[in-house]
Design an enzyme around this catalytic site. Sequence first.
Site, mmCIF file in Angstrom:
data_model
loop_
_atom_site.group_PDB
_atom_site.id
_atom_site.type_symbol
_atom_site.label_atom_id
_atom_site.label_comp_id
_atom_site.label_asym_id
_atom_site.label_seq_id
_atom_site.Cartn_x
_atom_site.Cartn_y
_atom_site.Cartn_z
ATOM 1 N N LYS A 163 39.982 36.512 34.311
ATOM 2 C CA LYS A 163 39.827 37.002 35.683
ATOM 3 C C LYS A 163 39.935 35.831 36.670
ATOM 4 O O LYS A 163 40.602 35.942 37.699
ATOM 5 C CB LYS A 163 38.495 37.740 35.842
ATOM 6 C CG LYS A 163 38.527 39.128 35.208
ATOM 7 C CD LYS A 163 37.142 39.732 35.053
ATOM 8 C CE LYS A 163 37.224 40.996 34.193
ATOM 9 N NZ LYS A 163 35.913 41.514 33.793
ATOM 10 N N ASP A 191 34.266 46.610 40.607
ATOM 11 C CA ASP A 191 34.451 47.254 39.298
ATOM 12 C C ASP A 191 34.339 48.772 39.433
ATOM 13 O O ASP A 191 34.682 49.509 38.499
ATOM 14 C CB ASP A 191 33.376 46.769 38.298
ATOM 15 C CG ASP A 191 33.929 45.768 37.287
ATOM 16 O OD1 ASP A 191 35.164 45.728 37.117
ATOM 17 O OD2 ASP A 191 33.131 45.043 36.673
ATOM 18 N N GLN A 202 29.735 40.945 34.126
ATOM 19 C CA GLN A 202 30.377 41.161 32.832
ATOM 20 C C GLN A 202 29.418 41.890 31.885
ATOM 21 O O GLN A 202 28.313 41.420 31.638
ATOM 22 C CB GLN A 202 30.822 39.805 32.245
ATOM 23 C CG GLN A 202 31.602 39.908 30.960
ATOM 24 C CD GLN A 202 32.927 40.651 31.129
ATOM 25 O OE1 GLN A 202 33.656 40.459 32.099
ATOM 26 N NE2 GLN A 202 33.232 41.534 30.193
#
Length: 293
Positions: free
Chosen positions: A52, A119, A96
């Site tokens: 990322k 997200d 994460q």
Amino acid sequence: MKLIDGKKISATIKEEIAGEVQKIKDQGGKIPHLAAILVGDDPASETYVNNKSKACEKVGFDSSTYRFPSDVSEEELLETVDFINKDHEIDGLIVQLPLPDHIDNQKVIQRIAPEKDVDGFHPVNVGRMTIGLPSYVSATPHGIMELLMRNRIDTRGKNCVILGRSNIVGKPMSLLMARNEEPGNATVTVCHSKTQNLPEITSKADILIVAIGKAEFVTADMVKEGAVVIDVGIHRVPSDKTKSGFRLIGDVRFDEVAEKASFITPVPGGVGPMTIVSLLMNTLKAAKREIYG
Ligand code: NAP
């Protein structure tokens, strides 16, 4: 059969984003900034977060990673989320997952300010998507919609069958395909582990989206002639034909299904490359205040 080339499409989108970032720079605007929280030293999570950061660098975004040992307290993590929420430099924040067992994943996700939740996991974003308001859509479903759109696949009035009802893939996919805009406007059936007569249902699908996490589960006899097949699954299996000693396969038996499909995503190189790019697209939207103003 036409291959849906996620690798090529994701490269094109990265170029488009880099072009937009250059424009922002030229106009003296603020560079989009994505922050990630990484807990523990799981190699897969480490790789995801590194990828990322590299993707951010490639398109000209700023990025930062907040690293914590696996015994970090939930309180410290929540305080970090609060701190990032207030930091005007940072446009998007991802945590994460999975987090260690002593930390409540949902509590952390729900602490992220919805306008920074790139997200798209916060209930506010999920709810907004459900009722058709502008929202951040989570990376995999967002990437699939982008693949359908950029391949000009007609979804209107089509019979769409989705295999899997997970919160991150199957469920949002079903809402997006049924929404009153295009891509969308499909007649959607969602299948799961309790579904009966699965092959009968899948073989009526004009568009079949497979996210069940079972290697090569979908065979040619389950697929209608001319169907569009989207394979979300990723499985690493041993191989004596590759240098690394393994290869990636999907939830669909590619060779035989490709012979019947009109469009199909390969694994690797189909849905996979679209996920990071979707995160970048959401971060750009966050920086431009496109969703929440
Ligand atoms: P998941 O959370 O394990 O959900 C699997 C779904 O499939 C569940 O809804 C389950 O039903 C259903 N299912 C399992 N066995 C079934 C069967 N025999 N018949 C019908 N339905 C069945 O999986 P996920 O997170 O959505 O991921 C699915 C796959 O996509 C995995 O291989 C994952 O690695 C991959 N993935 C790839 C990407 C990417 O970027 N390409 C992103 C995310 C996931 P129940 O609800 O009844 O249990």
